[in-house]
Structures are given as structure tokens and as C-alpha cells.
Design a protein around this motif. Structure first.
Motif, PDB file in Angstrom:
ATOM      1  N   GLN A   1      -3.692   1.050  -9.451  1.00 31.31           N
ATOM      2  CA  GLN A   1      -3.642  -0.320  -9.887  1.00 31.31           C
ATOM      3  C   GLN A   1      -2.245  -0.874  -9.627  1.00 31.31           C
ATOM      4  O   GLN A   1      -1.249  -0.221  -9.928  1.00 31.31           O
ATOM      5  N   VAL A   2      -2.194  -2.081  -9.079  1.00 30.37           N
ATOM      6  CA  VAL A   2      -0.930  -2.690  -8.724  1.00 30.37           C
ATOM      7  C   VAL A   2      -0.462  -3.621  -9.846  1.00 30.37           C
ATOM      8  O   VAL A   2      -1.270  -4.288 -10.507  1.00 30.37           O
ATOM      9  N   GLN A   3       0.837  -3.642 -10.068  1.00 33.94           N
ATOM     10  CA  GLN A   3       1.445  -4.585 -10.994  1.00 33.94           C
ATOM     11  C   GLN A   3       2.270  -5.586 -10.194  1.00 33.94           C
ATOM     12  O   GLN A   3       2.948  -5.211  -9.232  1.00 33.94           O
TER      13      GLN A   3
ATOM     14  N   VAL B   1       6.975  -9.236  -6.543  1.00 35.64           N
ATOM     15  CA  VAL B   1       7.258  -7.830  -6.297  1.00 35.64           C
ATOM     16  C   VAL B   1       6.125  -6.979  -6.851  1.00 35.64           C
ATOM     17  O   VAL B   1       5.747  -7.119  -8.017  1.00 35.64           O
ATOM     18  N   ALA B   2       5.602  -6.101  -6.023  1.00 32.02           N
ATOM     19  CA  ALA B   2       4.509  -5.230  -6.422  1.00 32.02           C
ATOM     20  C   ALA B   2       5.020  -3.829  -6.707  1.00 32.02           C
ATOM     21  O   ALA B   2       5.945  -3.339  -6.064  1.00 32.02           O
ATOM     22  N   SER B   3       4.394  -3.184  -7.670  1.00 29.95           N
ATOM     23  CA  SER B   3       4.674  -1.791  -7.976  1.00 29.95           C
ATOM     24  C   SER B   3       3.364  -1.079  -8.269  1.00 29.95           C
ATOM     25  O   SER B   3       2.362  -1.711  -8.606  1.00 29.95           O
ATOM     26  N   GLY B   4       3.370   0.218  -8.124  1.00 28.60           N
ATOM     27  CA  GLY B   4       2.164   0.991  -8.370  1.00 28.60           C
ATOM     28  C   GLY B   4       1.279   1.158  -7.152  1.00 28.60           C
ATOM     29  O   GLY B   4       0.416   2.051  -7.129  1.00 28.60           O
ATOM     30  N   SER B   5       1.464   0.324  -6.158  1.00 30.12           N
ATOM     31  CA  SER B   5       0.688   0.396  -4.931  1.00 30.12           C
ATOM     32  C   SER B   5       1.385  -0.429  -3.862  1.00 30.12           C
ATOM     33  O   SER B   5       2.197  -1.307  -4.174  1.00 30.12           O
ATOM     34  N   THR B   6       1.052  -0.175  -2.620  1.00 30.53           N
ATOM     35  CA  THR B   6       1.651  -0.926  -1.523  1.00 30.53           C
ATOM     36  C   THR B   6       0.904  -2.234  -1.290  1.00 30.53           C
ATOM     37  O   THR B   6      -0.323  -2.288  -1.368  1.00 30.53           O
TER      38      THR B   6
ATOM     39  N   VAL C   1       8.416  -3.351   3.418  1.00 26.91           N
ATOM     40  CA  VAL C   1       9.442  -2.390   3.021  1.00 26.91           C
ATOM     41  C   VAL C   1       9.885  -2.652   1.586  1.00 26.91           C
ATOM     42  O   VAL C   1      10.044  -1.732   0.785  1.00 26.91           O
ATOM     43  N   LYS C   2      10.075  -3.918   1.261  1.00 25.16           N
ATOM     44  CA  LYS C   2      10.468  -4.303  -0.093  1.00 25.16           C
ATOM     45  C   LYS C   2       9.276  -4.471  -1.026  1.00 25.16           C
ATOM     46  O   LYS C   2       9.463  -4.713  -2.222  1.00 25.16           O
ATOM     47  N   ASN C   3       8.072  -4.376  -0.480  1.00 29.90           N
ATOM     48  CA  ASN C   3       6.843  -4.547  -1.256  1.00 29.90           C
ATOM     49  C   ASN C   3       6.848  -5.888  -1.988  1.00 29.90           C
ATOM     50  O   ASN C   3       6.507  -5.979  -3.168  1.00 29.90           O
ATOM     51  N   THR C   4       7.207  -6.929  -1.254  1.00 33.59           N
ATOM     52  CA  THR C   4       7.406  -8.247  -1.841  1.00 33.59           C
ATOM     53  C   THR C   4       6.754  -9.320  -0.979  1.00 33.59           C
ATOM     54  O   THR C   4       6.834  -9.276   0.251  1.00 33.59           O
TER      55      THR C   4
ATOM     56  N   ASN D   1     -12.735 -13.873  -6.988  1.00 36.49           N
ATOM     57  CA  ASN D   1     -11.686 -13.737  -7.990  1.00 36.49           C
ATOM     58  C   ASN D   1     -10.625 -12.747  -7.540  1.00 36.49           C
ATOM     59  O   ASN D   1     -10.934 -11.706  -6.971  1.00 36.49           O
ATOM     60  N   MET D   2      -9.375 -13.082  -7.812  1.00 34.74           N
ATOM     61  CA  MET D   2      -8.315 -12.110  -7.667  1.00 34.74           C
ATOM     62  C   MET D   2      -8.395 -11.102  -8.808  1.00 34.74           C
ATOM     63  O   MET D   2      -8.786 -11.459  -9.924  1.00 34.74           O
ATOM     64  N   ASP D   3      -8.035  -9.868  -8.535  1.00 32.93           N
ATOM     65  CA  ASP D   3      -8.168  -8.801  -9.518  1.00 32.93           C
ATOM     66  C   ASP D   3      -6.898  -8.539 -10.316  1.00 32.93           C
ATOM     67  O   ASP D   3      -6.970  -8.095 -11.465  1.00 32.93           O
ATOM     68  N   TYR D   4      -5.737  -8.791  -9.727  1.00 35.69           N
ATOM     69  CA  TYR D   4      -4.468  -8.464 -10.357  1.00 35.69           C
ATOM     70  C   TYR D   4      -3.575  -9.693 -10.376  1.00 35.69           C
ATOM     71  O   TYR D   4      -3.427 -10.376  -9.363  1.00 35.69           O
TER      72      TYR D   4
END
Length: 131
Positions: A1-3, A23-28, A75-78, A117-120
Motif C-alpha cells: 500500500q502506498v502513502q 511524495v510516495a512511500s511504501g511503493s514505487t 528516482v525521487k518517487n515524486t 475511483n482513486m484508491d490512495y
């Protein structure tokens, strides 16, 4: 799951610019379509822009075309939303949101058409355009 965490909001004068970051974390982010939404006072949430997981396709609401640019840095996951020539009507709480898979169809339908719908979701960053 992405945050997802947004930043970059603030107060600018009409004609000014803001650059929002998600910025995403937990997944790419390479696995997700990422869209930007906004909600102005007294209005419903509206989709602003979207970028596919591979970054090759983007979509914009009519109100954003020619003024806003969405981009991503894996690279920055952004994911970024560059907003230029801002108007008072651009004021609102801006959210980024994601869905997987991140195909062109998913991107467009989730953000622009509104049929998916978007999930996150992030918690939002406030952009205010006022003189």
C-alpha cells in the motif's frame, strides 16, 4: 500500500506560480497513475491533472490546460504539479491520489472523467491565490 504526502502550497498573488509535490512511500510510483485534485470553498472536488505510471501520458482539466504541468521523478518517487498564471479560482485544497494499474485509461477516467475511483489519497496542501 502506498502513502502519499503533498507539499508546496502557499499564498501567491494572481499571475504567480506554485509547484506542488506528491511524495510516495511504501511503493514505487512506477506502479500507479497519480492524479491531482482540488476542492475550493463551496465547491466539490474536481480532478485537475493526471500522469500515467510510465509517465508517458498526461491529462488536464480544461481549467488547467496551458497553465499547469504535471511531471514525475521515479528516482525521487515524486509527482509534481507546476501551476503558472494562477487565478483566484485556482484557490483550494490540493490532493494527490493514486491507483494501480496506472494505464492511460485508468489515469483519464479516475482524474478527468470521474468514472473510476482513486484508491490512495494524501491529506492535501492548501494553495491560495489572492491579491
Amino acid at each position: 500500500q502506498v502513502q502519499l504526502v503533498e507539499s508546496g502550497g502557499g499564498l501567491v498573488q494572481p499571475g504567480g506560480s506554485l509547484r506542488l509535490s506528491c511524495v510516495a512511500s511504501g511503493s514505487t510510483l512506477d506502479n500507479y497513475a497519480i492524479g491531482w485534485f482540488r476542492q475550493a470553498p463551496g465547491k466539490g472536488r474536481e480532478g485537475v491533472s493526471c500522469i500515467t505510471s510510465d509517465g508517458r501520458s498526461t491529462h488536464y482539466a480544461e481549467a488547467a490546460k496551458g497553465r499547469f504541468t504535471i511531471s514525475k521523478d521515479n528516482v525521487k518517487n515524486t509527482v509534481y504539479l507546476q501551476m503558472n498564471s494562477l487565478e483566484p479560482d485556482d484557490t483550494g485544497l490540493y490532493f494527490c491520489a493514486g491507483r494501480s494499474p496506472g494505464s492511460n485509461t485508468v489515469c483519464y477516467e479516475s482524474t478527468i472523467l470521474g468514472s473510476r475511483n482513486m484508491d490512495y489519497w494524501g491529506k492535501g496542501t492548501l494553495g491560495t491565490v489572492s491579491s
